[in-house]
Design an enzyme around this catalytic site. Structure first.
Site, PDB file in Angstrom:
ATOM      1  N   ALA A  39       0.861  -1.193   0.000  1.00 24.41           N
ATOM      2  CA  ALA A  39       0.000   0.000   0.000  1.00 24.41           C
ATOM      3  C   ALA A  39       0.894   1.238   0.000  1.00 24.41           C
ATOM      4  O   ALA A  39       0.744   2.137   0.826  1.00 24.41           O
ATOM      5  CB  ALA A  39      -0.961  -0.015   1.180  1.00 24.41           C
ATOM      6  N   HIS A  41       3.026   4.641  -0.622  1.00 22.21           N
ATOM      7  CA  HIS A  41       2.690   6.047  -0.812  1.00 22.21           C
ATOM      8  C   HIS A  41       3.983   6.850  -0.900  1.00 22.21           C
ATOM      9  O   HIS A  41       5.086   6.271  -0.933  1.00 22.21           O
ATOM     10  CB  HIS A  41       1.786   6.553   0.315  1.00 22.21           C
ATOM     11  CG  HIS A  41       2.291   6.236   1.692  1.00 22.21           C
ATOM     12  ND1 HIS A  41       3.457   6.772   2.201  1.00 22.21           N
ATOM     13  CD2 HIS A  41       1.794   5.430   2.668  1.00 22.21           C
ATOM     14  CE1 HIS A  41       3.652   6.332   3.425  1.00 22.21           C
ATOM     15  NE2 HIS A  41       2.668   5.505   3.733  1.00 22.21           N
ATOM     16  N   HIS A  44       6.875   6.006   1.404  1.00 21.55           N
ATOM     17  CA  HIS A  44       7.684   4.854   1.003  1.00 21.55           C
ATOM     18  C   HIS A  44       8.639   5.226  -0.136  1.00 21.55           C
ATOM     19  O   HIS A  44       9.789   4.772  -0.165  1.00 21.55           O
ATOM     20  CB  HIS A  44       6.786   3.704   0.553  1.00 21.55           C
ATOM     21  CG  HIS A  44       5.928   3.130   1.632  1.00 21.55           C
ATOM     22  ND1 HIS A  44       4.573   3.362   1.691  1.00 21.55           N
ATOM     23  CD2 HIS A  44       6.224   2.339   2.700  1.00 21.55           C
ATOM     24  CE1 HIS A  44       4.076   2.725   2.734  1.00 21.55           C
ATOM     25  NE2 HIS A  44       5.046   2.107   3.367  1.00 21.55           N
TER      26      HIS A  44
END
EC number: 6.3.2.1
Length: 287
Positions: A39, A41, A44
């Protein structure tokens, strides 16, 4: 970019690729690991870019680790966006390791575990019993699998960073831990995969956490009590936010500081915003 789901492939791929890129003492031969639960974003991406800046082969792991979720937590609904994650990492990572749970834990979840010790039972550990044991177990496995020279973590998870550092020191693991500052939205909200759970009202209220931290930082001259009071006043003014904990900890020991403490510390906050639990922190210095 190589995408791998099987342990037999990843066990030597990163190191073999690194050696092929240059001599053993050259930066190109370094392996840099960025552990994630997917997941992905912009936070990261910042971690991966930092890994690239360090030089060498960048390995990003994507694994929603069941060991670090307790009963009633959001394991089943935790966002899984592998295709989008791989697309985001194209051109940034050299190797993506995205195993299934059965690949990581072939003997089931009752396999050998790392325990986080006393600090692992505080703060996040008190709110989420067993969480840090599960986190350290998977991080230790990833270190053994990818054999990184450096592993990159985000400062938003301050207690996690502390415990990983302790594990590396206590077990004499040949890994350097690099820490990247928290990435924030324009209104101050720390980026998190769980932010996507927030509805419009909760999203508007979620910035209260970072504002409370900012109020605490501004009150540092008054000492620990003033910091906590300033931050708490901000939180209590927002009815959508329900405080879990607000605490100042020594940066070295991660233990709660005494009222007369002087020196570097972390101001930690955890709260439920609507139905979503969020955490954040700031470095502070108490004069």
């Amino acid at each position: 970019m190589t995408v791998i789901a099987c342990l037999r492939e990843i066990l030597s791929t990163a190191r073999r690729t690194a050696v092929a890129e240059g001599a053993s003492d050259a930066p190109a031969s370094r392996v840099v690991l960025v552990p994630t639960m997917g997941a992905l974003h912009e936070g990261h991406v910042r971690l991966v870019n930092h890994a690239r800046d360090l030089g060498g082969i960048v390995v990003v792991s994507i694994f929603v680790n069941p060991l670090q979720f307790g009963p009633g937590e959001d394991l089943d609904r935790y966002p899984r966006t592998l295709d989008a994650d791989v697309a985001l990492l194209d051109g940034l990572a050299d190797v993506v390791f995205a195993p299934a749970a059965a690949e990581m834990y072939p003997q089931g979840e009752s396999s050998t575990r790392v325990t986080a010790g006393a600090v692992g039972g505080l703060f996040e550990g008190a709110s989420r019993p067993g969480h840090f044991d599960g986190m350290l177990t998977v991080v230790a496995k990833l270190f053994g699998i990818a054999q990184p020279d450096v592993a990159v973590f985000g400062q938003k998870d301050a207690q996690q960073v502390h415990l990983v550092g302790r594990m590396v020191d206590d077990l004499n693991l040949p890994v350097t831990i690099a820490v990247v500052d928290t990435v924030r939205e324009p209104d101050g909200l720390a980026l998190s995969s769980r932010n996507r759970y927030l509805d419009a009202d909760a999203r508007a209220a979620a910035a209260t956490l970072s504002r409370a931290l900012a109020d605490g930082v501004a009150a540092c001259a008054g000492g620990a009590a003033a910091v906590l009071t300033a931050a708490r006043v901000r939180v209590e003014a927002e009815p959508v936010v329900r405080l879990d904990y607000l605490v100042i900890v020594d940066q070295g020991t991660f233990r709660e500081v005494a009222p007369n403490y002087h020196g570097p510390a972390f101001l930690l906050i955890a709260a439920r915003v609507g139905s979503t639990r969020l955490i954040d922190n700031e470095r502070i210095t108490l004069p």
